[in-house]
Design an enzyme around this catalytic site. Structure first.
Site, short mmCIF file in Angstrom:
data_model
loop_
_atom_site.label_atom_id
_atom_site.label_comp_id
_atom_site.label_asym_id
_atom_site.label_seq_id
_atom_site.Cartn_x
_atom_site.Cartn_y
_atom_site.Cartn_z
N TRP A 233 33.52 38.16 21.01
CA TRP A 233 33.29 37.68 19.67
C TRP A 233 32.90 38.40 18.47
O TRP A 233 33.03 38.12 17.22
CB TRP A 233 32.82 36.13 19.67
N ASN A 234 32.25 39.40 18.85
CA ASN A 234 31.22 40.23 17.77
C ASN A 234 31.96 41.00 16.86
O ASN A 234 31.57 41.20 15.83
CB ASN A 234 30.22 41.08 18.47
N LYS B 92 43.05 37.51 26.23
CA LYS B 92 42.27 36.31 26.20
C LYS B 92 41.15 36.65 25.33
O LYS B 92 40.24 37.26 25.88
CB LYS B 92 41.96 36.02 27.56
N ALA C 292 37.40 35.64 23.04
CA ALA C 292 36.44 34.67 23.51
C ALA C 292 36.70 33.19 22.89
O ALA C 292 37.29 33.14 21.74
CB ALA C 292 35.21 35.28 22.57
N SER D 198 30.00 40.75 28.43
CA SER D 198 28.79 40.89 29.07
C SER D 198 29.02 41.44 30.79
O SER D 198 30.22 41.48 31.40
CB SER D 198 28.09 39.87 29.37
N GLU E 250 34.02 47.76 29.05
CA GLU E 250 32.96 48.10 28.03
C GLU E 250 31.91 47.07 27.98
O GLU E 250 32.32 45.70 27.30
CB GLU E 250 33.60 48.28 26.65
N LEU E 251 30.80 47.26 28.49
CA LEU E 251 29.87 46.02 28.69
C LEU E 251 28.34 45.97 28.11
O LEU E 251 27.51 45.69 28.62
CB LEU E 251 29.38 45.89 30.26
N CYS F 146 27.60 46.37 20.92
CA CYS F 146 27.13 47.09 21.84
C CYS F 146 26.55 48.31 21.62
O CYS F 146 25.47 48.82 22.33
CB CYS F 146 28.27 47.25 22.59
N GLU G 132 19.67 43.94 27.15
CA GLU G 132 20.46 44.05 25.77
C GLU G 132 20.05 42.92 24.89
O GLU G 132 19.98 41.59 25.47
CB GLU G 132 21.88 43.92 26.02
P1 NDP Z 1 30.76 37.15 27.64
O1 NDP Z 1 30.93 38.39 28.33
O2 NDP Z 1 30.73 35.83 28.39
O3 NDP Z 1 32.20 37.00 26.75
C1 NDP Z 1 33.22 38.06 26.48
C2 NDP Z 1 34.62 37.62 26.92
O4 NDP Z 1 34.47 37.49 28.33
C3 NDP Z 1 34.96 36.40 26.31
O5 NDP Z 1 36.53 36.57 26.37
C4 NDP Z 1 34.75 35.26 27.54
O6 NDP Z 1 35.61 34.05 27.49
C5 NDP Z 1 35.17 36.16 28.66
N1 NDP Z 1 34.33 35.70 30.11
C6 NDP Z 1 33.15 35.25 30.25
N2 NDP Z 1 32.99 35.00 31.54
C7 NDP Z 1 33.95 35.47 32.08
C8 NDP Z 1 34.27 35.47 33.70
N3 NDP Z 1 33.46 34.99 34.54
N4 NDP Z 1 35.44 35.85 33.80
C9 NDP Z 1 36.42 36.28 32.98
N5 NDP Z 1 36.11 36.30 31.75
C10 NDP Z 1 34.95 35.81 31.27
O7 NDP Z 1 29.75 37.06 26.54
P2 NDP Z 1 28.74 35.86 25.46
O8 NDP Z 1 29.68 35.49 24.57
O9 NDP Z 1 28.50 35.02 26.59
O10 NDP Z 1 27.52 36.79 25.35
C11 NDP Z 1 26.57 37.20 26.26
C12 NDP Z 1 26.03 38.57 26.07
O11 NDP Z 1 27.06 39.53 26.33
C13 NDP Z 1 25.50 38.92 24.52
O12 NDP Z 1 24.27 38.29 24.28
C14 NDP Z 1 25.59 40.41 24.91
O13 NDP Z 1 24.48 40.74 25.46
C15 NDP Z 1 26.79 40.62 25.51
N6 NDP Z 1 27.97 41.02 24.94
C16 NDP Z 1 28.29 42.16 24.69
C17 NDP Z 1 29.38 42.50 23.83
C18 NDP Z 1 29.88 44.14 23.86
O14 NDP Z 1 30.28 44.40 22.58
N7 NDP Z 1 29.90 44.69 24.65
C19 NDP Z 1 30.22 41.59 23.20
C20 NDP Z 1 29.68 40.23 23.44
C21 NDP Z 1 28.58 39.84 24.18
P3 NDP Z 1 34.85 32.86 26.98
O15 NDP Z 1 34.29 32.89 25.56
O16 NDP Z 1 35.96 31.70 27.02
O17 NDP Z 1 33.78 32.59 27.85
#
Ligand code: NDP
Length: 450
Positions: free
Chosen positions: A129-130, A153, A155, A206, A227-228, A261, A355
């Protein structure tokens, strides 16, 4: 139902009905059917459509930006810049895809031998979502130009933007099912990755999400790109231009309300310049205007969700318990967290090790240059690092010392369609953007004529 909630007002702005199993199946069938035709289109046909997508983004940038702001709290001026950057990546790949994917002749004992780059089919993008538009476009523009099909898919908190992205491609005139947004929660992803019609997956987000997606893909022997996120360091050596480096470090940490990120998250200062640097840094951070994301002069919005603001608040408090000192900010009001600066941060603290995804930064000092390099590499993340120095020979010499995917000298780490983007260690693997990005999801076919 999947909900979009305005993090600034707390109000639910839209609800979306999740796709049913048969609806997901239909979407995959359409995607697979489209691939059989799309892969045969010329680069020229694809480029014409991609340029129309760029034009559509520019024409309706305010409409798309507004939805980003109300869904995840991004200040509107930054949301507009995000849309403009998406137009840029569309234009970049419209122009360059053919060159990046042109066959490469390799001299061997054959009468003719070469490598050709061919599309692989339907690619799933799991996105965060960022940067609700940018993260998707930097996948979609090269994927579609390569002749692949995109399914998204997104967020769960930015489904309106996700639908808008599909709308951009429809308005540009792309054939049906070239790019589809699937309104689904993350529990549906495993079955989609396992579906034989889906050939590969890319995820930005994440570590737990990345690990889950990559494990499923690995089990199916399907390619993944991850890209985590990162915990980039901003290292200021004693000979740096202080005025310029402070300005750049403030931007590096606080743009997008710190939710990036590649944001600079660990400020690592030479002890001889630390006091002067911190004074000026704090002065500039104080001037950043917080407020309604829809106001054009707001620079700091809210975090995208209240739980994310709470997580960051906890990281700050844990670090304070371990000995860090808050010298600015630190208070939270629902999804808003004041721009925060902490000093006395050590490598054992959450502010250093984890992070931190928001407007807070920890300061650590060093005495010897090697100590700074070691502090940078101590992180489990490896996305990028910014170093500030006026000695370019010294900078060149230490670049190989860093374990990260990018080193930027006297500049914040930023993504640019012309340059590869991606990390090492737990920041993930694979590259996006540039020639490297478009070559991730292609079959590099070896052709040999005796
Ligand atoms: P998530 O990693 O949970 O969400 C990112 C995407 O992954 C969303 O589309 C989410 O779907 C999906 N997802 C989540 N869990 C799973 C799973 N088990 N299997 C498959 N897909 C999944 O990020 P959060 O929104 O919870 O943010 C948490 C932290 O992640 C942040 O504080 C930050 O540290 C990091 N982050 C890093 C980003 C980057 O740019 N690298 C971007 C966003 C977050 P859904 O929304 O439906 O759960």
């Amino acid at each position: 139902m999947i909900e979009s909630k305005n993090p600034y007002t707390g109000e639910v702005i839209e609800k979306f009905k999740e796709l049913t199993k048969p609806e997901i199946d239909k979407a995959l069938e359409n995607a697979d059917g489209r691939f059989k035709k799309w892969r045969k289109t010329s680069f020229k046909e694809r480029a014409d459509l991609m340029l129309k997508a760029a034009a559509e983004l520019k024409k309706n940038k305010k409409e798309y930006a507004r939805d980003i702001s109300v869904e995840m709290g991004k200040p509107i001026s930054q949301a507009i810049s995000e849309i403009e950057k998406c137009a840029w990546v569309c234009e970049y790949y419209a122009e360059k895809a053919e060159k990046h994917l042109s066959s490469k002749t390799i001299k061997t004992d054959a009468s003719k031998s070469y490598v050709s780059y061919e599309p692989i089919g339907v690619v799933l993008a799991v996105m965060p979502w960022n940067y609700p538009f940018w993260q998707v476009f930097r996948f979609a523009a090269p994927a579609l130009m390569a002749g692949n099909i995109g399914i998204l898919k997104h967020a769960s908190n930015v489904m309106r933007s996700a639908n808008n992205i599909q709308k951009v491609f429809e308005r540009a005139g792309f054939p049906d099912a070239c790019f589809q947004n699937l309104v689904i929660g993350s529990s549906k992803i495993e079955a989609i990755i396992k579906d034989p019609r889906v050939k590969a997956v890319t995820l930005t987000g994440s570590r737990p999400a990345g690990s889950a997606v990559a494990s499923t893909a690995g089990g199916e022997i399907k390619k993944s790109v991850l890209e985590l996120g990162g915990s980039n360091a901003l290292v200021v050596f004693k000979d740096a231009d202080l005025e310029e480096s402070v300005k750049t470090c403030v931007q590096a940490r606080f743009q997008n309300t710190g939710q990036s990120c590649i944001a600079g998250k660990r400020l690592i200062l030479h002890e001889s310049i630390a006091d002067e640097f911190i004074d000026e840094f704090v002065r500039q951070v104080r001037e950043l205007k917080s407020g309604d994301p829809l106001d054009e002069d707001t620079f700091i919005g809210t975090l995208a969700r209240e739980d994310l603001a709470k997580d960051l608040e906890k990281q700050i408090q844990d670090s304070v318990k371990a000995g860090a000192k808050i010298i600015l900010g630190g208070k939270r009001d629902r999804a808003y967290l004041e721009p925060t600066v902490l000093t006395n941060v050590t490598s054992e603290m959450s502010m250093f090790q984890e992070e931190t995804f928001g407007p807070a930064i920890g300061v650590t000092t060093f005495k010897k240059d090697q100590e700074a390099i070691d502090l940078v590499n101590l992180s489990d993340f490896g996305l990028g690092v910014s170093i500030f120095t006026s000695d370019m020979d010294f900078a060149e010499k230490i670049v190989p010392e860093f374990e990260d995917g990018a080193v930027f000298v006297n500049e914040l780490v930023k993504s640019d369609p012309r340059l590869p983007f991606g990390g090492t260690k737990i920041s993930g693997y694979g590259r996006e953007l540039s020639a490297d990005g478009i070559q991730e999801f292609v079959n590099k076919k070896t052709v040999y004529f005796k």
